[in-house]
Design a protein around this motif. Structure first.
Motif, PDB file in Angstrom:
ATOM      1  N   PHE C 241       0.851  -1.192   0.000  1.00 14.08           N
ATOM      2  CA  PHE C 241       0.000   0.000   0.000  1.00 14.08           C
ATOM      3  C   PHE C 241       0.880   1.233   0.000  1.00 14.08           C
ATOM      4  N   GLU C 242       0.262   2.329  -0.390  1.00 10.42           N
ATOM      5  CA  GLU C 242       0.972   3.596  -0.297  1.00 10.42           C
ATOM      6  C   GLU C 242       1.168   3.959   1.176  1.00 10.42           C
ATOM      7  N   ASN C 243       2.299   4.619   1.476  1.00 11.67           N
ATOM      8  CA  ASN C 243       2.578   5.078   2.832  1.00 11.67           C
ATOM      9  C   ASN C 243       2.397   4.002   3.903  1.00 11.67           C
ATOM     10  N   SER C 244       2.894   2.850   3.600  1.00  9.05           N
ATOM     11  CA  SER C 244       2.812   1.795   4.607  1.00  9.05           C
ATOM     12  C   SER C 244       4.105   1.000   4.574  1.00  9.05           C
ATOM     13  N   ILE C 245       4.293   0.237   5.622  1.00  8.52           N
ATOM     14  CA  ILE C 245       5.459  -0.635   5.655  1.00  8.52           C
ATOM     15  C   ILE C 245       4.959  -2.059   5.763  1.00  8.52           C
ATOM     16  N   THR C 246       5.395  -2.900   4.874  1.00  9.28           N
ATOM     17  CA  THR C 246       5.026  -4.305   4.979  1.00  9.28           C
ATOM     18  C   THR C 246       6.295  -5.103   5.230  1.00  9.28           C
ATOM     19  N   ILE C 247       6.292  -5.753   6.381  1.00 11.04           N
ATOM     20  CA  ILE C 247       7.519  -6.470   6.740  1.00 11.04           C
ATOM     21  C   ILE C 247       7.222  -7.559   7.757  1.00 11.04           C
ATOM     22  N   HIS C 248       7.962  -8.643   7.691  1.00 11.78           N
ATOM     23  CA  HIS C 248       7.857  -9.746   8.656  1.00 11.78           C
ATOM     24  C   HIS C 248       6.409 -10.162   8.933  1.00 11.78           C
ATOM     25  N   GLY C 249       5.621 -10.227   7.929  1.00  8.80           N
ATOM     26  CA  GLY C 249       4.251 -10.688   8.134  1.00  8.80           C
ATOM     27  C   GLY C 249       3.306  -9.631   8.671  1.00  8.80           C
ATOM     28  N   TYR C 250       3.760  -8.398   8.706  1.00  4.87           N
ATOM     29  CA  TYR C 250       2.895  -7.315   9.159  1.00  4.87           C
ATOM     30  C   TYR C 250       2.811  -6.244   8.074  1.00  4.87           C
ATOM     31  N   THR C 251       1.715  -5.494   8.122  1.00  2.00           N
ATOM     32  CA  THR C 251       1.682  -4.242   7.385  1.00  2.00           C
ATOM     33  C   THR C 251       1.346  -3.159   8.381  1.00  2.00           C
ATOM     34  N   TYR C 252       2.180  -2.115   8.385  1.00  2.00           N
ATOM     35  CA  TYR C 252       1.929  -0.991   9.274  1.00  2.00           C
ATOM     36  C   TYR C 252       1.516   0.196   8.445  1.00  2.00           C
TER      37      TYR C 252
END
Lengths: 361, 371, 540
Positions: C241-252
């Motif tokens: 997504f825009e302006n998000s962080i996707t990492i280690h099984g999470y999206t912030y």
């Protein structure tokens, strides 16, 4: 070849960026040489003289008027020999002259006049020189009375005014070249050990020989530049040192010699684990080498065993060679011995250090 | 001051110096320097490579030549070479001295006419050249004196020179005490600088920063090991001087020991000051060497008597503590006046003053926190 | 009561601010965690409280107020401070017992029977009873930290300051460290301030302070901190997504998303913070690699590899395989033989016994290695880079060493700097950069010559959460796009989960070699990989 030059470039860059080291090296090649050339003077100059004159008269006055600068300070008069003795013991006076009360009379009657001298010989060299000055003055004085018909014409070649600056500055430069070439070369390797870049260095697909050679050469370059700076500014610029031989020959000899020292540095680097050990090892290895080089005592005046041992000190050939170039103006063809000595011994030392450190690769 | 804290640091320091092999430096370096300098610095010149060109070939000239041949100062060669070729030998560093006896040397002398002897000396090593010059003068004059008729002889002034303190003008007697002064300046300074900077570099200095160890305790803990280890060197160096170099010892051993301990305190304070402004061992090492070796050499009186100095060097020599100590050293080894000479007492007091002041400055500047 | 009050304390170093004015209040028995990136001000605060650094403001502890290290003198007897760095306060040449004697003496402790009993207990808890004569220089990292800790505890401090005591320490030693701490704190009512890079540890603490750029930007129980970021945590989105962080099984994401919420951990706090401050993590990509050489599927094969140091067997008949397109995690306690093994693979240590095949070729002599060096990349423990040269100069040097032509080298440096996100730092010196940046550019230096295998020795030690995440992202891409083999060692067990396969070493022996999935199946009770690790270590 690309890697070779990259290593040299990197070592020079790192050297320039380690300001502490840069300053120390610059200091060594400039101020240190200047201080040594300026400060150390083994001549008997400005000797302090104390006089007890129990028979003031023409002779004593005539003699005293010959004790003058730069060899002697203005004489100090003492009332008694005891006072004079005390002053000598307190190191205020180095040479005491006592004119006994019958001195003048004996002189005029030709009855074995004796001049008493008291010399503080804790500084034996100077007191010996001072004694000779006084002898000389006496001779000249008597010569005017036409008593001694001989004249000794002394010609001191290459350095007629006996300038100590020339000699000490050059000697210091040669020691600095030796010490820095050893320590800097050892340090470039050991620094990698200390910083943990050693492993990375080993993993480069560059030939180990090229790495060692490039690293050594980079430090030789630093030493060569330092030498040029020193010769240009301090030796020629400040001390106005005359050079009777070929400067190019000196630089070439220095170049070979720097590699010799780098070889010792390689050996130290192969043994030392940190900078501290380099410092210790370099002192322990370098001092005897300097001792055997004839820098302090001429080789031919050493104990025969040491004289033989000195044959293996590359510094011996380097110092003699450099002195010959600067002072004696020895012809190029006659320098071959020094070049041969430095190249052969240097070759052996560099090869040995190279092999020792090569084993770590 | 808590003795327990000092004892703990003291023990740790000794163990560390021993196990890290720093102990080798503590005991090898001073003795090595003393032995090398003691043997290495010679002001006497022997075996001067001499070429004599005797153009006279007379009795007088033979006498003169044989005087040279029998002197330990000269290794004489008599050859008939042209002046140019002879000079070339000096250029090639094959000869140091050339003496040319002119033709009709004897004839002139006997007639009382003026005659001159030509002497060429390699001047590259100035002090050596100077010494050779004096030797040559002495030998030639002596030879002439012996020869000259009794009439003239009795009218000449002879010199009755007494070399005080060092009758035979031995180089060792003059060099060795000076080197002791130099070595005891360099070695303790280096060690004390390293002991503190090492803790800074490794981070163990935090044990001092974050505990209630007082500054004075920390200082005492750093000073005592150096004092103890190099205190032993005072005696080692003494033994070398007496037994290896045969230097006489005419003064008070107590004065020697006491002043040496004071002097070690001074030099380790110098190391302490260096350690305050540096944070890496290599810089501390080099800096300590720079601030000790050159002034130590210059102002020890070993190479150049303080009384012969001029201008600012006189002031510098008096500022640097090495001069006061070597004065006492020369006294205990060669003179033997001890504290009965007021100057020795004064200098000893000055040394004590230096020790107190330097140590005081060091402890003031030492900070118990990260810079 | 042991009450600590920090009032408007700030710390400045010669050039820069270490800590902006902060306040803190705590009482005995509490454990306070300091978390944040390196250089965020955690150490500065500890130095100030320990009285080891001058500061502005005022600190009060145990009813004693101090404003400078000097005024802190009186209170230092009741403070225990352990600065950052493995075994930093230990003396290399001193033995374990000698250390305890030394610390007891400088703390002026009376050595009565009560003390001796306490000392024995500490030694026992630290598992050092059998090593009392061993010199600190010969202890493993974990043992060093335990020794440093008990030395710090020896005088029963009322205030304990521990600066990253567990960084670079294996899970087992870490657990033992915490056992000692918990025990002492419970009994002595010590106030304990600990900084840590392990979020799992921070979660256990009474309170955490989150540091950033010299400020405390958040504080509270770990749960409270996590609670605040709960609204921003989602199940990983399949598409970014825009302006998000996707990492280690999470999206912030700060803006609400059409995704299922997911229970966040303390890590989330860091990502959300990053999002707030810098926006999404800049995209990491890998420079395109043209040629695809003919490389065998098995990059490395070790058969019975053995290394002995005297009587000590560092590697005991280890068999291992490393394949193309695989990330292999090499795990084990401090001193289990991981670094020795890697060094043997690289030829930095001679092999005592066994066979080694690299790229299908048996390695017998140094000459065999010479040509392989061009195909190997290596990042060592401390990102060993040349400190006297800027990032660009470092990279140019490495390019030259690998005989890469200058123009191409310049292009490559630019590309790597862009893709790995350190372009703006190209002209800075490594010492002026945060660890996370140094770590990325060490990798650039190691992959510039396009190796087919990459060895990484503890590349993430001491690096903060976000930088670590970026780093692993980078490794994953590298694997995928270049299809190379990666061997990595780490003490963060969480990171083992990013590996395709894991090899576990203990006392120089291989005790496990399997995929992460299979290992979870073998150990059904394990909540995380740390449990699996401990299972293996506690087993017999």
């Amino acid at each position: 070849m690309r890697a070779f030059w990259a290593i040299i470039r990197k070592e020079l860059l790192e050297f320039l960026r380690s300001y502490g080291l840069l300053i120390v090296v610059l200091y060594s090649f400039t101020l240190d040489v200047y201080i040594a050339g300026n400060g150390i003077n083994l001549d008997a100059r400005n000797v302090s003289v104390g006089i007890v004159d129990y028979s003031p008269g023409f002779i004593s006055n005539k003699m005293l008027s010959d004790l003058h600068y730069p060899q002697f300070q203005e004489p100090v008069f003492f009332a008694s020999q005891e006072r004079l003795n005390l002053a000598i013991r307190n190191k205020e006076i180095m040479v005491g002259i006592v004119f006994e009360s019958d001195f003048e009379k004996r002189f005029h009657t030709g009855n074995n006049p004796v001049l008493n001298l008291l010399l503080d010989s804790t500084a034996s060299a100077q007191s010996y020189l001072a004694l000779n000055y006084i002898q000389h003055i006496l001779m000249r004085f008597q010569d005017t009375l036409s008593l001694a018909p001989i004249e000794i014409q002394i010609h001191k070649l290459f350095n007629p005014n006996t300038s100590y600056s020339y000699f000490m500055a050059l000697a210091e430069l040669l020691s600095i070249i030796t010490l820095l070439a050893v320590i800097l070369t050892a340090a470039v390797f050991v620094k990698e050990k200390e910083n943990g870049t050693w492993d990375i260095m080993l993993l480069m697909p560059t030939d180990a020989k090229a790495v060692i050679l490039a690293k050594s050469l980079s430090q030789v370059i630093i030493v060569m530049i330092g030498t040029i700076v020193c010769v240009g500014t301090v030796l020629f610029g400040i001390f106005d040192l005359p050079i009777n031989g070929s400067l190019a020959a000196f630089m070439l000899l220095t170049f070979f010699y720097a590699f010799t020292s780098a070889g010792i540095g390689l050996f130290i680097a192969s043994v030392a684990r940190n900078i501290m050990q380099i410092a210790q090892l370099s002192v322990i290895i370098m001092m005897p080498l300097i001792f055997l080089s004839g820098a302090w005592t001429p080789v031919y005046a050493m104990h025969p065993i040491l004289e033989y041992l000195s044959i293996i000190s590359p510094l011996r050939y380097y110092i003699q060679g450099s002195e010959s170039i600067f002072f004696r103006g020895t012809a190029l063809i006659d320098l071959w011995e020094y070049f041969a000595g430095v190249i052969v011994l240097g070759g052996v030392m560099f090869w040995y250090g190279f092999r020792k450190i090569g084993k770590l690769f | 001051m808590r003795i327990g804290v000092i004892k703990a640091y003291f023990k740790k320091e000794l163990l560390d110096i021993y196990r890290s092999k720093l102990i080798l430096m503590v005991y090898i370096m001073p003795s090595m320097l003393l032995i090398l300098f003691g043997y290495g610095i010679k002001t006497e010149v022997t075996h001067t490579r001499t070429l004599i060109i005797d153009n006279d070939q007379s009795k007088v000239s033979y006498d003169l030549v044989s005087t040279f041949e029998h002197s330990k100062y000269f290794n004489s060669d008599v050859k008939n070479l042209s002046e140019n070729r002879a000079l070339n030998l000096i250029k090639q560093d094959k000869k140091d001295l050339i003496i040319i006896i002119p033709e009709a040397f004897e004839k002139h002398l006997l007639k009382g006419l003026k005659t001159s002897v030509g002497v060429y000396i390699d001047g590259s090593f100035p002090s050596r050249a100077k010494t050779i010059e004096n030797y040559v003068n002495g030998v030639i004059y002596d030879a002439i004196m012996k020869r000259s008729g009794s009439e003239v002889d009795r009218a000449l002034i002879t010199i009755n020179a007494r070399n005080l303190f060092n009758q035979s003008l031995r180089d060792e007697d003059m060099i060795v005490p000076g080197v002791i002064g130099l070595v005891l300046l360099i070695a303790p300074a280096v060690l004390s600088a390293l002991l503190i900077v090492k803790e800074k570099e490794n981070g163990t200095i935090f044990n001092f920063y974050s505990s209630s160890v007082k500054k004075i305790e920390f200082l005492a803990a750093k000073i005592l090991p150096v004092l103890l280890l190099h205190g032993i060197n005072i005696f080692i160096l003494f033994l070398w001087a007496i037994y290896l170099f045969g230097v006489p010892f005419r003064g008070s051993f107590l004065l020697y020991t006491f002043s040496s301990f004071i002097y070690i305190i001074i030099s380790l304070s110098v190391g302490l000051l260096v350690s305050i402004i540096t944070s890496s061992q290599i810089v501390a090492y080099v800096l300590t060497l720079i601030v000790t070796i050159i002034p130590g050499f210059l102002y020890s009186g070993m190479l150049m008597p303080i009384s012969s100095m001029e201008g600012e060097s006189v002031i510098e020599a008096h500022i640097y503590p090495v001069m006061y100590y070597t004065h006492i050293l020369y006294d205990v080894f060669l003179v033997g006046d001890g504290l009965s000479a007021s100057k020795n007492l004064l200098y000893l007091l000055i040394l004590v003053g230096y020790a107190i002041i330097l140590l005081g400055i060091g402890s003031l500047l030492l900070k118990k926190r990260i810079a | 009561m042991n009450r600590l009050q920090v009032r408007k304390v700030s710390v400045t170093y010669r050039k820069k601010t270490g800590l902006k004015p902060v306040n803190l209040e705590a009482t005995g028995g509490e454990i306070i965690g300091l978390i944040g990136a390196d250089g965020a001000g955690k150490s500065s605060l500890m130095h100030a409280i320990a009285g080891a650094k001058s500061f502005d403001g005022e600190i009060e502890f145990d009813n004693h107020i101090y404003r400078s290290p000097k005024e802190a003198e009186k209170i230092k007897g009741s403070i225990g401070f352990m600065p950052q760095g493995l075994g930093l306060i230990l003396y290399e040449h001193l033995g374990v017992n000698e250390h305890l004697d030394f610390f007891a003496d400088i703390r002026g402790i009376k050595q009565d029977s009560a003390f001796r009993a306490y000392r024995e207990r500490l030694l026992h808890m630290a598992g050092l009873s059998d090593f009392t004569e061993r010199q600190a220089g010969r202890l493993s990292g974990g043992m060093m930290q335990k020794l440093a800790l008990i030395c710090t505890l020896l005088h029963r401090p009322k205030l304990l300051l521990l600066d990253e005591p567990t960084t670079g320490v294996d899970p087992l030693s870490r657990m033992e460290l915490w056992d000692i701490l918990d025990d002492i704190i419970a009994k002595e009512k010590t106030l304990c301030i600990v900084s840590t890079a392990y979020m799992a540890e921070a979660t256990q603490m009474d309170r955490v302070l989150l540091f950033e750029d010299g400020e405390i930007i958040d504080k509270g129980k770990a749960g409270e901190l996590v609670e605040k970021v709960r609204p921003f945590s989602y199940e990983a989105a399949p598409e970014p997504f825009e302006n998000s962080i996707t990492i280690h099984g999470y999206t912030y994401s700060l803006k609400p998303l059409e995704l299922k919420s997911k229970e966040p951990t303390l890590d989330a706090v860091f990502f959300i913070n990053f999002l707030k401050k810098y926006g999404p993590i800049p995209e990491i990509s890998i420079v395109h690699k043209d040629r695809d050489e003919d490389v065998p599927a098995t990059i490395m094969e070790a058969k019975g590899l053995t290394k002995r140091f005297g009587k000590f067997v560092a590697n005991d008949y280890i068999d291992m395989e490393l394949n193309r397109g695989e990330i292999l995690g090499l795990l084990g306690a401090n001193g289990a033989g991981k670094t020795t093994f890697i060094k043997m693979l690289l030829g930095l240590l001679p092999i005592d016994e066994g066979e080694l095949f690299l790229l299908g070729k048996r390695i017998e002599s140094p000459d065999d290695r010479q040509m392989l060096k061009a195909k190997i990349g290596y990042v060592s423990q401390h990102f060993a880079l040349y400190k006297g040269m800027s990032v660009r100069e470092n990279l140019r040097y490495f390019a030259n060493m690998h005989h890469i032509e200058s123009r191409r080298a310049l292009d490559l440096i630019k590309e790597h700097a862009n893709t790995l996100g350190f372009y703006t730092y190209l002209d800075a010196l490594p010492t002026d950069l945060p660890l996370g940046i140094n770590q990325r550019f060490s990798v650039a230096a190691a992959i510039m010559h396009e190796p087919v295998v990459l060895f990484l020795d503890e590349p993430t030690s001491g690096v903060d959460v976000v930088a670590r995440a970026i780093f692993w992202e980078m490794l994953q891409r590298l694997k995928k796009e270049w299809n190379i083999a990666i061997l990595v060692t780490t003490h963060y067990m969480g990171e083992a989960e990013f590996c395709d396969r894991v090899v576990l070493l203990r006392d120089g022996k291989k005790i496990a070699d399997d995929t992460v999935k299979n290992l979870y199946q073998i150990h059904p009770d394990a909540h995380n990989f740390e449990d699996i690790f401990l299972d293996y270590y506690n087993l017999n």
